[in-house]
Every structure is written in C-alpha cells, then in structure tokens.
Scaffold this motif. Structure first.
Motif, short mmCIF file in Angstrom:
data_model
loop_
_atom_site.label_atom_id
_atom_site.label_comp_id
_atom_site.label_asym_id
_atom_site.label_seq_id
_atom_site.Cartn_x
_atom_site.Cartn_y
_atom_site.Cartn_z
N PRO A 1556 0.81 -1.23 0.00
CA PRO A 1556 0.00 0.00 0.00
C PRO A 1556 0.84 1.28 0.00
CG PRO A 1556 -0.87 -1.61 1.54
CD PRO A 1556 0.44 -2.14 1.09
N ASN A 1557 2.01 1.26 0.66
CA ASN A 1557 2.83 2.47 0.73
C ASN A 1557 3.47 2.81 -0.61
OD1 ASN A 1557 2.30 2.89 3.42
ND2 ASN A 1557 4.03 1.68 4.12
N LEU A 1558 3.56 1.86 -1.52
CA LEU A 1558 4.18 2.12 -2.81
C LEU A 1558 3.21 2.78 -3.79
CD1 LEU A 1558 6.13 -1.23 -3.22
CD2 LEU A 1558 7.06 0.99 -2.62
N GLU A 1559 1.93 2.92 -3.36
CA GLU A 1559 0.92 3.62 -4.16
C GLU A 1559 0.79 3.01 -5.55
OE1 GLU A 1559 1.91 7.72 -4.15
OE2 GLU A 1559 1.59 7.99 -2.00
N CYS A 1560 0.84 1.70 -5.59
CA CYS A 1560 0.69 0.97 -6.86
C CYS A 1560 -0.27 -0.18 -6.60
CB CYS A 1560 2.04 0.46 -7.35
SG CYS A 1560 1.92 -0.59 -8.82
N GLU A 1561 -1.52 0.00 -7.05
CA GLU A 1561 -2.53 -1.01 -6.76
C GLU A 1561 -2.20 -2.35 -7.41
OE1 GLU A 1561 -6.32 0.42 -7.91
OE2 GLU A 1561 -6.34 2.10 -6.47
N GLU A 1562 -1.65 -2.29 -8.61
CA GLU A 1562 -1.31 -3.53 -9.31
C GLU A 1562 -0.25 -4.32 -8.55
OE1 GLU A 1562 0.22 -4.97 -13.74
OE2 GLU A 1562 -0.15 -2.84 -13.32
N LEU A 1563 0.76 -3.61 -8.04
CA LEU A 1563 1.83 -4.28 -7.29
C LEU A 1563 1.29 -4.82 -5.97
CD1 LEU A 1563 4.81 -5.01 -7.21
CD2 LEU A 1563 5.27 -2.80 -6.13
#
Length: 1674
Positions: A1556-1563
C-alpha cells in the motif's frame, strides 16, 4: 553496438557451455535459444564465429552449440536470409566432416542443422553436400546419412536429386570396405526407396508429376546386386540387418522382370538370415515387403519358394514370445502379415502345409499353427470360404488332445476327480500345464474366429462347441498359475475364463450361432463332468431362450421330438435344483441355474409360470443380498425345499411327481463326490415322496435307497435319515414298516458288489448300517406328526433303536464300541425325547423307559475321555437328559445327584480350549456342550425350586468354584450364575419365609469378585446381584422391583473386565458396602464365618478380597475397630519390613498419624534424618502425616522453614585448575524437598496446601531455579550408582526434577489441576528441568497460572518480589521470566498489578545480567499484548525502553536487540502516529543491518519489524521513508529464497505491508495474490509479476534495484544467490528500451560471468538464463 553485445552475450554463454553440470549446460542451451528468438541471424553468426575461433573446443560442447543452432533454425527458418543460410550450411558441413572418425553426437548435431536448413534451402544444402560427394572418392559416413535424413525430412525436394545421388553412389558401393560405411549406404538406400515410394504415391501433390518408377529401377537394381550378392554375406550382423532393411523397400522399385529373376535367390537369402539373427523383426518385415512386391507383379516364381517360405515362417511363429521385448512381439505381427499375403495368393498350399501340423505332439508347433489358422480365418475370409469343411475336419485333431480334461480325468487322483465333479475347491493343485494350456487357449481362440465366420454351422461344428464347454468345465484351482513362456499375456485370462467368455460371446453376439447352440447346449446340463461349466452354460442358455421368446418361437422351447439326446424336464429340474444348494460355487451357479429354470418353466410343466416367476425372483434376490460367508446354508436349503414343495403342490400330478422322484433317485450316484449336494438331494427325494399319493412308489423308492446307500459315509447316513424323516410327515406307517422290512431282509446283512451280486457285510459295515437305521428312527420321530408319535415311541421306535444298538453274543447283550453308533444312538434318543416333550400330551404321558434311558446316557457320558472333547456325544446326551428330566416319573434323589455329578465332572474337568488349527469349530463344540450342561442343571433345579434345592445344586459346584485351575472356576461360576438367574426368574413366593442360607451363598461367591480370571470376577458379581434380589423376593418385593443399592453391582461388574489391582480391591470394598447395607442382621455371622474361611483361598486375590470385605463389614457394622488402633499399629509395625499386606500398610500409616498428632516436630525431625533417598516405607510414613489438615499445615510449615534456612548449594572446584566451579546440593533443603513432595502427594493434604499456597509456590519455583545444573553430594552419588539395596527408593534423587515434581504435586493438591494439565500438554514441566528451556517453562507456568489460578497471583507476586534482590542470578532470572509472562495476560489489569509489575521490571533494566535485561524487554513487550488499553498511558516509557534495547551493545549475540525488535513490532500498532513520526525513519535505518545477519532470528525479526513499520505509516508515508521502502524491496524479494522458512514468512508479511505504501494497486494486488497465507509460493512466477509491476510504475528505480541485486551475488546462501540473477532477469524482461541508460550492461555481464563460476549449479543456471534475457538492451 547491438551486434557487439549480442556477440558478447553469446560468447559469454558459449564459454559457459563447458560447465560440468548437465542442467547448467541445458540452461545455457536454453539461453542461446532465447537469444536466437530475438536475434536469430546475429545469434547464428555468433555461434559460427565462436566455433571457428575455438577449434579445440571439445566435441560435446560443440554439439550443444550446434543443437542450439538447429533449434534457432527450426524456429525461424522462414526469417533466414540466403546469406545466413549459406553460412550456416558451410559451418555445419565443416563441423560434420571436420574429423574423419565417426563421432556420432557431434556429427549428428551438425547433420541435423543441415537437415533443418534443407527443409527450405534444399538446393543450397544439396549443393554443399554434393560437393562433398565426389565421384570415385568414398564420402564421409555422415554425409550419406544426411542425404538419408533429408530424403525423409523433405521428400518432394530430395527425390528430384536422387538420380544424381544414385549415379554417384553406385560406383562407391564397390569401393566401400568399412562395414560402418556400408551400413550407412544401406540406410540411405532404404530411405531413398521409401521416399521414392511416398513421392510416387502422392504424385498429385508432387512438384514434378512426371516422375516414374522406371527412372529409379535400374539404379536400384544395380545397388541391389551389390547389397544382395556381396554385403549380405558379411559376417557383421549389423551390416546384414542394414542390408535386409534396405532390400524390403528396394524390392518395390526393382524392374518386374529383374524381381522375378531374383526371387529364387532373394527369398532363400532372406530366409537364411533367420538362423543368423535372434531378433528377426527386420528380417520378417523385409520379407513381408518382398512378398507384397512379388504378389503385386504376379510372380510365378513365388510358387516354387512357397514350401521353404512356409517352413521358415512357421518356425518363426512357433518361437517363444517375450512380451517384454517389443521387437519380438512386432516380429510375430510381421510373420502373420506374411502368412496373410501367402493366404491371398496360395490358400490351398498354405492350408495343405498348416493343417497337418495340428497332428503333432509338439505343443509349441500346435500353438503356432493355431495362431496362424486363426489369423488366416480372420484376415483372408474370402479365400478361406471354400475351405471351411477342410479346416473343420482338421481341427478334430486338437480336440482329441490327450491333455483334455475329459480324457485325463482317469489319470487324476480320486479326490481331484471328486473336486472336478462337484466344482468345489480342491486341496491339491496339478502341476503347471504350461504349453498344454496354451494349446487349449489357442484352440478356443480359433473356434471363436470360426464362430464369427460361419464355420460352426457346418457339419462337425458341434464338436467345436463341445470343446468350448469342456474347457468351461475345467476346475479353476487345477489350472496352471503361469502360462507358457510365449503366452500372449501370462497375467490375463486362463483357459477356463477365456472359454467362458467365448461361449457367452458367441451366444450373445453371433446371431448365426443361435440354431447351433440351441438346444444343443442343454445336453451338457446333466453330465457330472460338466458341473463346473454350469454357470456359463446357464447364462448362455438363458440368453438364447430369451432371444427365441422375443422372436415369437413356439411356447415350448425344447424340441424333444427332434432331439433324443436332450435331458428330460425331470432331469433338468433335479439337476438345476440340486446344484443350487451350493449357490456360490462355480461362479455363482445357484442364481444362474434358478434363472434358467425360470426361463424353461413352460417346458418343465405348463402350470408353473406364475408360481415360479415370483418364487425364483425372491430366491435370486436372497442370493444377491448375501455372500458365501453370510449365507445361512440351513436357511437356504429350507427355502429351496419349500420351493420344491410349492412346485409339487401347484403341479398336483401324481404321475409327474412319481417320474420326478424316479429321476432324483437315478441322479443320486452322480453326487457321490459332492456330499453336500447329495444330502440335499436326499431331502428333495423325501419331500417328493411325501407329495406322492402312491404308497407302492414310496415303499419301492425307500427300499432302493436303503439298498444302495453308502452307509460308511457320515453325510450319506445323515441325508438318508433326513429323507426318511421328511417322508414320514405324510407316510409314517409306510416309513416305519419299510425300516422294519429292511432289517428282516437279506440286504441288511449283505451288500451289492461289483463282481458278485451279493456278499456278506463285515462287522464294521453292519455297525454303520445300524447307525443309519437308528438315525432314521430319530428323524422319523422328530418329523412325524406329534399326535401319532407317542403311541409308537416305546413300542416301535425305541425298541428298534436299542435292538440295533446292542449286539447279542451267546444270547447276552453286548454294548457296541463303535463311536459312530454311539453318537447316532444319542442323537436319536435326543430327537425322540424332544418329540415327546413337544407333544401336547407330554404332561400326562408316563414314560416308562425314562430311567433306563437316563442310565444309558450317563454310561455314555462317563465313558467319554476327560482329556479332550472330540465329538458332540456329551452335548447330545445331556440334551437328551434335559428333555427326559421334564417327563414323568420324577427321578430319585440319588439318581439326580449321580446325573449332576457325572455331567459336571465330564464337562468341567476338560482342559481349556487352545487357539490353533480347528480352534473355531472346537470352541463352538465346547460352548454348545457347556450350554447343554446348563440346560440340564436348570431342568433339574426346576423340579425343586426352593432355597434348599438351590443349596443342593450349588453344593455340587463348590469344589469346582474353589478349584486351583482357573478354567474350572470360570466354568463353575458361569453355571452358578445361570442357576441363580433361572431361580430368580422362576421364583414364586407364596408366603414371607426367610432365605436362611443367603449368608453362606454370598460368602461363597463374593470373594471371587477378585479372581484372577476376568470372566470369573464378573460372573461372581452377577451371582451376588442375583442373591440380593432373591432376598428381596423372599422379603415380599415384586419381581420387577429395582433396588438402587443392588443395581450398583452391575455398574461395578462392568469395571471388572480388565482393572488394575487398585480398582479391583476398591470395587471389592464397594461390593462389601453394598452387601453390608442389604444383608439381614441374622445373616451377618454366617457371612463373616464364610469370609474368614475364604482367607485361606489358594487364589491370593480372592483371599485379599475376603480381607477387604471383612474390613468393610466391620467398619459398617462394628465401630469398635477404632478402639483397637494402637494394638493393630504395634502388630503391623513389627511386620513392616516384611512384604506387607494392604491392611497392614494402612494400619502403619494410621499409627504414624497418631504419633505425629502428639509430637509433630520430633516426628518430622526423625523422618528428615532418614537416609536419602527415602525408601518406600519412609515415603509411606511421610504420606501418613497428611491425614488431618491442621497437622498437615504444621508439617508443611516446618519443612518450608528447613528448606529456606540453609543455602541451596555449595560451590567447589573438583580440580585445582578447573575454570568452572562445581555446584553441589546441600542435604537439608534436598531432604525437605523430598519430604514436601511425599506429604503433598497424599490427597488429604489439599486443605493445608491451599492454606500455604503463596509460600509453597514461591519457594518451590525458586528452588527449581537454583537447582538446575547442581549435583548430588558425593556420598549420595555413590549410593545412586550402587543402586537400590534391600529396600528400593521411591523416587530418583535428582534435585531439579524433585523440585518440579513437588511443584506439580503442590498445584494439584491446591486445586490448580488445570495448571498442571496445561503445562503437561505444552511440555512445560520438561522445559523447567533443563537449562535451555527453563525460561520458556517458567513462561508457560506463568501463563497457565494467569489463565487458571488468577486470584492466587497477588500473594504469589508479593512473595516473589521480596526475593528479586536475591544474590543468585538463577533465581532473579526465574522470577523475572515469571513476571514477564504475566504481563501477557489481562488478568494483571483485573488484579491491579500492571503498575507494580512495570515499575519492578523497568527497575531491573540496568541489571548486571543480560538474561535479566532481555527478559525485562520481553515483559514490557508482553504488556502490549496483555494490556493494550494501557499502552498509550505508558507508551513513551515503553518506546524509550525498546529503543534502548535496540542500541544495547553489551550483549554480543544480539539477543537483547532481538527482543527489542520483537517488542517494537508489537508497540508500533498501539501508539499514536504523532508518537511514531519521529522514530520511524530512525528505526528503519537501524534495522537494515540485520537484514543480512547470519542469525536466523535476527533476520526474521528485522524483516517483520520492517513490515510493521510500513503498516504503521499506511497513508501517511513521507518521501524519505518511501525511499527506505523501495531500498528494502530487493532484500525482501531475494530473501523469499532464504533457507529458513520463518525468514521467508516474515518477508512475505513485510512485502504485503509495503504494497500500500508504494501507491501501486497492481503491485499491491500481486503481493496479496502470491503471498497470501497458506498459498504455495512459486518464486519465479512471483518475481516475474513483481518485476513487471515495478518496471511499469517505477521505471526510474531499475538501476537501484539492479545494483542492490548485484550485492547479493556474493550472499552466503545459495537460494539468495540464485534469486538475485533471476530477479535481474525478470526486471530486464519487463523493462522498456527507454530504461536502458539505467543499466550498466558491462557491469551486469561481468558480474554474471563471475556468477557462472559459482559452485552451486542452480546459481549458474540462473545466471545463464539472465544472460539470455539481456539481449533486450542490446
């Protein structure tokens, strides 16, 4: 630039091709293929250059590169330009012929490259190959082989070149000297011929449709001459086979006239090879092709060669077949194909050769010939149509095989003939028949083929059907277990099973066979030799009959007018009904026979349709519901007899019934070998005779049965008697008259012989005849109408029975010694007595011969041996006596006593039953005998239902009840229980009278409740239970009244099956209490006197039980026992050193209690002075002090004072130079610990232990802490080594274990059993005993206390806190570990202990012991779990403590830091974001060094904390922390391959939190999908998905990720090192070309080159794989 990098990558990979690991080589090969997928031409060029530059590269590695080139060429052939193709062709050609020697793998790989290119560039390849195929110069072998491969791979491209190739090749054939080259030429000629034939067969698709066969004929013939005339004569087997394989397809291209000319030489030449080669597949295949070519041109020369051909082929088909060898199996197929060709061109010659071979004694020849005949019948049906009669007549010879069962029955042993006749299991087996069985199988298969092609409709076809039925009649057990060596499949069906399948197949699927099989198959139903075939016969007949019914045939299915050999309806009915008596034999012939009867009902009798339809259906359903094991034979036979009676009643035709009875009598001799079926047939005859109204017929048949019976056989006698009994139901007078007439006739004394009409019977035969007659009278009496029996019992039946039993010698009656006659007499008397008793007039019937019969039965019983039970004579004699006892007149008293005594002695004295062979039947006989004795005794008791009568019966049993032999006691108690139960069930009290002998009887049975035999114990309780209810009955209670006290006995009885001694005597005590409550006062004296006598019982258990019951009764009724305690104590004390009895031990304990009540301190001091370890008597005395709570508390207080007064151990150095002092336990605390354990082990100490709970718990816990690792004093060690003396110690003397045991005992006595159990389940007690697990054990104890003993904790804590400044580190560690674990539980909040515990723990943060400091941090972390609501109040305090622990540098192993990380992971979720803001980045930086720690727990904790840090800042992540998260991704991803599963689990958690902290829903979705709990992680798949997302959303971090991954190339863990290049490979795979500037390709390639030298093959594989993917950035 791209070319440079492709070249560099290719060179790097090809340098790695020399790796020693095959898997790495394969991976390098795959990487080269990947490079080729992207840059095929550059890759091919690089491979060419590498091979040219490295001339000395070993050929296995060159082979691998060439294989990669072949793969690239095959995949991208359409993309290759001509220049590249030419370069590849030149390289491959060079590699292929670089060395003159033959190096198969290398040269084959180069050849494959040429073949792959030749699929498109055939002209260029041909040009290059033809350049190396110079006329007059022998070519390299691989060149010729490449020509051959090209001709197969590109037929249409190669065939146009064949003329040129052949013209060059033909002169070379003569120059070839090397066998290998010759073999290659042969292979090429074979492939050229095959390609040419394929080209000619597909001219419509060919590029040049004008090509003709003639264009190749002359060249092929020239080659043929060399191959056949010269090379075929070679001594080299491989060359000869190559020549043969080539000649086959070449023969189709030879000119017709040349082929015709060469056949006289060609065929003999090929046939001669059969003698030279063991594996003849290629020879046969080539021969088949030659024959086909010859037939296609209409060769006349073939006729001349036919005899030799047939002989050679026939020899091949007769060869043994090895199923494990595919070549051998295929050879058989090719040979049969040759026969098919010959059958089509010369059928007459073929049959003239084959059919005489059937008349041979050589089984292999027969089998082979039959296989060919079957194959020809199927494959050349048109040619064989006119030959059917000839083939049929020739098949008669195999049918007359002397090995056939019908002919070799005369050579079998008689018992085997019996088994065949009846279809039963055989105890012996014939030796394996081997080839004979194969002949039969082959014959059956031929007949099956004939049936499908209409042969069996010809004259002689019935003989074939009969043969099939004969094989169906084979007994399965007599067939060979293993077939002949050339069996088509030795593990498949046997001769019989394949015959059964064939019979049903031709019945069900070959419509033309219906008229052949029906009604012919009916003729096989009645002959006994076809018994085993009945099931398949019936199934086929049912199918055929149903088809005829559906076709609308006449109502009568069986045409008797045109078939005189068919069995009559009576014969069919009798046969099928009798064999149904054994329904599961012969593949379930019972159901099959009944179904056939149902179908033929109209032919049996027109009126049976409705009756049989329902009855037979019910019978078949009954069979379907059961198995052979569950079916009751008696019930089944009764159902069949009822079916027969109902059938006769429906028919109601006396003439028909008489004919049926006549047929039944005729069939009797057929079942001499099947006793069960014959016995049933006798019963059927009796039922049929009973249904007839003709007395003459009845008398005649009964006379015939008596004259022809085989009296020597037991089953025959039983069957004959059953027949007479059933017949007597309707014809009593005629039956009795016929028995009388038979005795008077000469036949009684004479028997019919074979060579003389009559001869005198010997004495033994006469005895057997008498036995049968006696049995007949018994069955007549049992079956005849009761109203007619009484008048004839004494005058006719018994008079004749005894007349036959006794033999007169000089006018004096002499009793027979024949056991069979005795048994028949007893059985008949039993049946007669039962018949009289069951008569309505039995109560008024005066049986004058009763006493005489009883006396005769007793004589027979007394004569039986006492050492074994072999026959049912006792059982049947006692059963007869049971019936006689109930009849009038009554027996005299002496006679009654003699009967009881004789029967008891005859049965109870028998030895016990033993397990073993026949044990089941022996056990059943024994149980039946005992049951008969029981019935007799209850019958006698019934005649005198009074207490005195019961007493008399029991007195007979007393010697057996007290017998020293267990099995005799068991039987006697069982009989006693039955008598008492019977007496109680039939008790009728007309007035209130006393049961005067109750006490004596109870005293007799009650001590046996402790007998050594479990059954005896239970029976004894049952006897006491019955006696108490008898007393209640005499007191006037109703029979259905249930007394609660007496009913407790039944509950106690169930526990006596397998109790331990403690439970056993406790049960005896309970039984004594029950007896005491229900025994009338006047019976007490008698009971006590009897019990005192029981003390001398030889069974020690029973004597002890008597003592227990005496004690119980005295306690219940005599309180004076307390006044005698001092005296009893003195007596028992003097005997204490001897093996004490239980009551002596109890008295000693009570005496110690009295002394301690007056002098507690002196008793305690005295006992503490006893030598260590305490012996069992001393321990017993300690436990006696726990009788009263006040005394126990006083004793425990004194012991605690003694244990705490002295130091727990002394330190000393065993050697002057010893570095570690040795700790030795002090004696007084050790003795006090032992004493505490013994006192608290007494259940009565509970209240006192509860009173001193905190002091005892704290003292024992600290005692455990300071007892670890201490040793015993040397004097005690010496005593331990010497082992126990005369008095064994109660417990092992180990200080720590003693303290643990004492603490367990203390908790149990204080009511904390749940704490003890929970600790035991989790292994906590064992942990407490060890130094390594002590802390965990203390933690488990604290957790268990918090869960199950919370209210005790405040006082316990107060006691423990006072010891925290103890000088002993071990005790500080123990108390701190206890407090730390308490904080896990919310109970500290409920008890308001949180503040004090936190204060106490924080005060210990500066303790000199690292263990204590670590436990302090653990406790503070536990507070977060136990009291999360209070954490925010103390958050700053806890956070400061954890950060301090993280920076603790005094502990070198990092364990304090580990505890701090564990605590921080818990704390983060409970603190406010504002409190965390300032520390998150600091903690993230501080934990990074632990990511790659060598210690598993530190890695796990650091990764877990990193995940919690990310979880804590979800949605509020600063850029600096985001950078830390991105930097941590690479270690997290790579450590998914960490060798420790716990570290992997922590990484999975941390990655899920980072998402969640990487702000990448796909990841984040990828993390959740692949890393969810319980899912198996496929690392490669996950890294691929993660890399794809990272490169799509964070393209700028590629360089950072790659550089971090490069760091792990030097990791010490193989899995991590392998994962690093794999991650790089996936990152590169998903990166965009725009990201190329971030990639230092030089550095990457260099690092991967180094990694290719890693010692781990997996790492080298991953490095090679990644190198292949780097082509993306080229």
């Amino acid at each position: 630039m791209a070319k440079v990098y492709v070249k560099k990558l290719s060179a790097t990979l090809m340098d790695a091709i020399t790796d020693k690991d095959p898997l790495v080589q394969e991976q390098v090969y795959s990487a080269l293929c990947v490079l080729g997928e992207s840059q095929p031409e550059q890759t091919l060029n690089a491979c060419q250059e590498h091979l040219r530059q490295h001339e000395k590269l070993a050929h296995p590695h060159r082979t691998m590169i060439l294989k990669a080139m072949e793969a690239v060429v095959s995949s991208h052939l359409s993309r290759l330009d001509q220049s590249t193709a030419k370069a590849v062709i030149l390289l491959a050609s060079s590699e292929m012929t670089k060395v003159k020697e033959l190096v198969s793998d290398w040269q084959q790989a180069a050849s494959s490259v040429l073949v792959a290119v030749g699929r498109r560039f055939i002209n260029e390849v041909m040009e290059e190959l033809l350049g190396k195929f110079v006329p007059g110069v022998l070519p390299h072998c691989i060149v010729v082989q490449t020509f051959a491969s090209l001709s197969v791979a590109n037929v249409f491209g190669t065939v146009p070149f064949l003329t040129s190739i052949l013209s060059t090749m033909l002169p070379m054939l003569g120059l070839a000297k090397n066998d290998t080259l010759k073999a290659v030429f042969c292979c090429a000629l074979q492939r050229f011929s095959e390609s040419t034939l394929e080209y000619l067969a597909n001219l419509d698709q060919a590029p040049d449709p004008t090509v003709r066969r003639d264009a190749f004929s002359s060249d092929i013939f020239s080659a043929y001459e060399v191959l056949f005339t010269r090379w075929l004569q070679s001594r080299e087997a491989k060359l000869r086979l190559a020549v043969v394989q080539a000649l086959g397809p070449m023969s189709h291209l030879l000119p017709n006239e040349k082929l015709e000319e060469q056949l006289p030489k060609l065929i003999p030449g090929i046939l001669s090879l059969y003698k030279k080669h063991s594996e003849a597949f290629h020879v046969s295949k080539s021969l088949g092709q030659i024959l086909e070519a010859s037939v296609s041109v209409g060769s006349r020369t073939l006729e001349i060669q036919l005899d030799a051909l047939l002989a050679a082929l026939h020899a091949q088909i007769c060869m043994p077949v090895e199923l494990s060898s595919p070549l051998v199996v295929n050879n058989q197929k090719e040979v049969l194909r040759c026969f098919t060709v010959l059958a089509c061109c010369s059928p007459d010659r073929l049959l003239a050769f084959l059919l005489p071979k059937l008349d041979t004694s050589h089984e292999r020849v027969r089998v082979g010939t039959l296989q060919v005949v079957r194959h020809v019948i199927n494959s050349a049906a048109t040619q064989m149509e006119a030959k059917k009669p000839f083939i049929l007549s020739s098949m008669r010879l195999p049918l007359l095989d002397t090995n056939n069962k019908v002919t070799w029955m005369g050579q079998l042993e008689p018992h085997l003939i019996c088994c065949i006749a009846c279809g039963q299991d055989c105890p012996a087996r014939l030796p394996a028949l081997g080839w004979e069985a194969q002949v039969k199988r082959a014959v059956v298969q031929v007949i099956s083929a004939m049936a499908h092609h209409g042969y069996l409709e010809q004259p002689g076809g019935r003989a074939m059907v009969e043969y099939i039925v004969q094989q169906c009649a084979l007994v399965p057990e007599l067939e060979p277990e293993k077939m002949g060596p050339d069996s088509e499949d030795p593990n498949t069906d046997s001769v019989r099973s394949i015959s059964v399948s064939t019979l049903f197949l031709i019945s069900a699927t070959v419509d033309r066979m219906d008229d052949v099989l029906w009604p012919y198959l009916l003729e096989f139903l009645t002959p006994v030799q076809f018994t085993q075939a009945l099931s398949p016969l019936c199934r086929s007949l049912v199918h055929l009959a149903l088809k005829r019914q559906e076709a609308g045939t006449d109502a009568f299915l069986i045409p008797y007018d045109s078939n005189v050999n068919l069995p009559s309806p009576y014969a069919i009915t009798t046969r099928l009904l009798v064999v149904s008596a054994s329904p599961y034999l012969g593949d379930g012939r019972g159901a099959a026979s009944l179904r056939l009867l149902s179908v033929l009902h109209h032919d049996i009798h027109p009126s049976l349709g409705q009756c049989w339809g329902t009855a037979i259906r019910l019978l078949v359903e009954h069979l379907d519901e059961h198995t052979k094991e569950t079916l009751s034979q008696k019930e089944w036979e009764e159902k069949l007899l009822m079916f027969l009676r109902d059938t006769l009643a429906v028919i109601s035709d006396n003439t028909w019934i008489c004919q049926l009875s006549l047929e039944m009598c005729k069939q009797l001799p057929c079942y001499n070998a099947a006793p069960q079926e014959k016995t049933f047939l006798y019963k059927c005859i009796g039922s049929t005779l009973g249904a007839t109204s003709s007395k003459d017929v009845v008398r005649k048949h009964l006379q015939e049965l008596l004259e022809t019976a085989r009296f020597q056989e037991e089953t025959e006698r039983e069957g004959l008697a059953s027949c007479f009994g059933i017949c007597a139901i309707s014809h009593l007078d005629d039956t009795l008259a016929q028995l009388t007439d038979f005795v008077k006739s000469d036949t009684f004394r004479k028997s019919i012989g074979i060579f003389s009409i009559f001869k005198d019977r010997n004495e033994s035969e006469v005895e057997k005849v008498k036995s049968a007659l006696i049995l007949c009278y018994g069955h007549v009496a049992a079956q005849a109408p009761r109203e007619l029996v009484l008048a004839r019992v004494e005058s006719d039946i018994l008079r004749n029975i005894f007349q036959y039993f006794y033999t007169k010698v000089l006018g004096i009656k002499v009793e027979t010694k024949d056991p069979t006659l005795k048994l028949c007499l007893v059985q008949s008397v039993c049946m007669v007595s039962q018949a009289v008793c069951s008569s309505p007039q039995a109560s008024t019937f005066h049986f004058a011969q009763k006493a005489e019969l009883m006396a005769r039965m007793m004589e027979l019983i007394r004569a039986e041996p006492l050492d074994s039970l072999r026959t049912p004579l006792r059982k049947k004699a006692m059963a007869a006596c049971t019936y006689l006892v109930s009849l009038e007149p009554a027996l005299e008293e002496q006679m009654r006593a003699d009967v009881v005594h004789s029967c008891l002695h005859s049965v109870l004295a028998l030895p016990p039953e033993h397990d073993g062979e026949g044990s089941s039947s022996q056990e059943s006989l024994h149980l039946d005998t005992v049951r008969s004795l029981e019935d007799l005794l209850t019958g006698l008791l019934h005649r005198n239902m009074t207490p005195q009568g019961l007493q008399v019966m029991v007195e007979h049993l007393v010697p057996w009840i007290k017998s020293p032999r267990g099995h005799e006691r068991e039987r006697a108690l069982g009989l006693s229980a039955s008598l008492l139960h019977y007496f109680l069930e039939h008790l009728h009290v007309s007035a209130l009278v006393p049961f005067h002998n109750l006490g004596l009887l109870v005293g007799l049975f009650s001590p046996r409740c402790a007998d050594m035999w479990p059954t005896t114990r239970q029976e004894a309780v049952g006897c006491v239970h019955s006696l108490l209810y008898l007393q209640l009955g005499y007191e006037g209670f109703a029979r259905d009244y249930r007394d609660d006290v007496a009913e407790r006995l039944l509950t106690l009885r169930d526990g006596l099956a397998h109790p331990d001694p403690t439970i056993l005597f406790h049960t005896c005590h309970s039984i004594g209490q029950i007896i005491g409550k229900r025994l009338p006062p006047d019976q007490l004296i008698g009971l006590l006197l009897t019990l005192f006598e029981g003390l001398e019982d030889p069974d020690k258990n029973c004597s002890r039980a008597a003592a227990v019951m005496i004690s119980c009764l005295l306690k219940e009724r005599g309180p004076l026992l307390l006044e005698k305690v001092p005296e009893i104590m003195n007596v028992l004390r003097s005997k204490l050193q001897e093996p004490p009895e239980e009551h002596v031990l109890r008295t000693a304990q009570h005496s110690v209690y009295l002394l301690a009540s007056q002098h507690c301190a002196a008793v305690v001091a005295s006992l503490l002075g006893s030598p260590l370890p305490f012996d069992s008597h001393t321990c017993t005395l300690w436990r006696a002090l726990a009788v009263a709570p006040s005394l126990t508390a006083q004793v425990l207080g004194l012991l605690l004072e003694k244990m705490g007064r002295d130091i727990p151990f002394k330190e000393s150095r065993p050697f002057l130079l010893s570095s570690t002092p040795e700790r030795v336990a002090t004696v007084l605390p050790l003795a006090a610990t032992c004493a505490l354990l013994e006192v608290m082990s007494a259940p009565a100490s509970g209240p006192a232990v509860l009173e001193l709970y905190p002091e005892l718990f704290a003292a024992l816990l600290l005692r455990i802490g300071c007892s670890m690792g201490i040793q015993l004093p040397r004097n005690l060690q010496a005593k331990e080594r010497r082992g126990p003396g005369s008095t064994a110690p109660a417990r092992a003397l180990e200080p720590c274990s003693l303290a643990v045991d004492a603490l367990q005992t203390m908790l149990r006595r204080a009511g904390s059993e749940d704490v003890v159990q929970l600790m035991g389940q989790e292994g906590g007690w064992e942990l407490l005993r060890t130094s390594e697990g002590h802390e965990e054990g203390v933690a488990q104890l604290a957790s268990a206390m918090a869960k199950h003993a919370g209210p005790r904790l405040p006082l316990v804590m107060r006691t423990l806190v006072s010891t925290q400044n103890n000088i002993y580190e071990a005790q500080r560690v123990t108390s701190t570990a206890f407090f730390a674990e308490l904080l896990c539980s919310n109970v500290v909040n409920d008890l308001l202990l949180l503040e004090s515990l936190l204060d106490h723990l924080t005060a210990r943060q500066k303790d000199t012991s690292a263990r204590v400091r670590r436990l302090v941090l653990r406790g503070l972390a536990n507070a977060m779990a136990g009291s999360p609501d209070q954490v925010r109040t103390h958050g700053l305090r806890l956070l400061t403590a954890m950060l301090g622990g993280l920076d603790d540098t005094d502990e070198p192993h990092g364990l304090v830091a580990l505890e701090a990380m564990e605590g921080l992971a818990r704390l983060l979720a409970l603190l406010e974001p504002t409190e965390l803001h300032s520390v998150l980045l600091h903690v993230a930086i501080r934990v990074r060094p632990f990511f790659d720690s060598e210690k598993t727990e530190l890695r796990r904790a650091s990764f877990s904390l990193f995940g919690h840090l990310n979880q804590a800042c979800h949605g509020n992540c600063e850029d600096a922390f985001l950078e830390q998260t991105l930097s941590g991704l690479t270690p997290l991803l790579l450590h998914l391959q960490d060798p420790q599963a716990r570290v992997v689990s922590a990484c999975r958690f941390a990655l899920c939190m980072c998402g969640p902290n990487l702000e990448c829903e796909e990841l984040a979705a990828a993390f959740q999908k692949h890393l969810q709990e319980g899912r198996i992680l496929h690392v490669g798949e996950f890294l691929n998905a993660a890399s794809k997302c990272l490169m799509h959303h964070f393209p700028d971090v590629l360089g950072r990720l790659l550089s971090t991954s490069l760091f792990y190339f030097k990791s010490s863990w193989e899995g991590v090192r392998a994962a690093a290049p794999m991650l790089i490979g996936f990152l590169v795979l998903h990166a965009e070309p725009e990201q190329a500037p971030q990639v230092d390709l030089e550095q990457l390639i260099a690092a991967l080159q180094l990694l290719l030298k890693d010692p781990a093959p997996m790492v080298r594989m991953r490095a090679a794989e990644t190198l292949g993917r780097l082509v993306k950035f080229v």
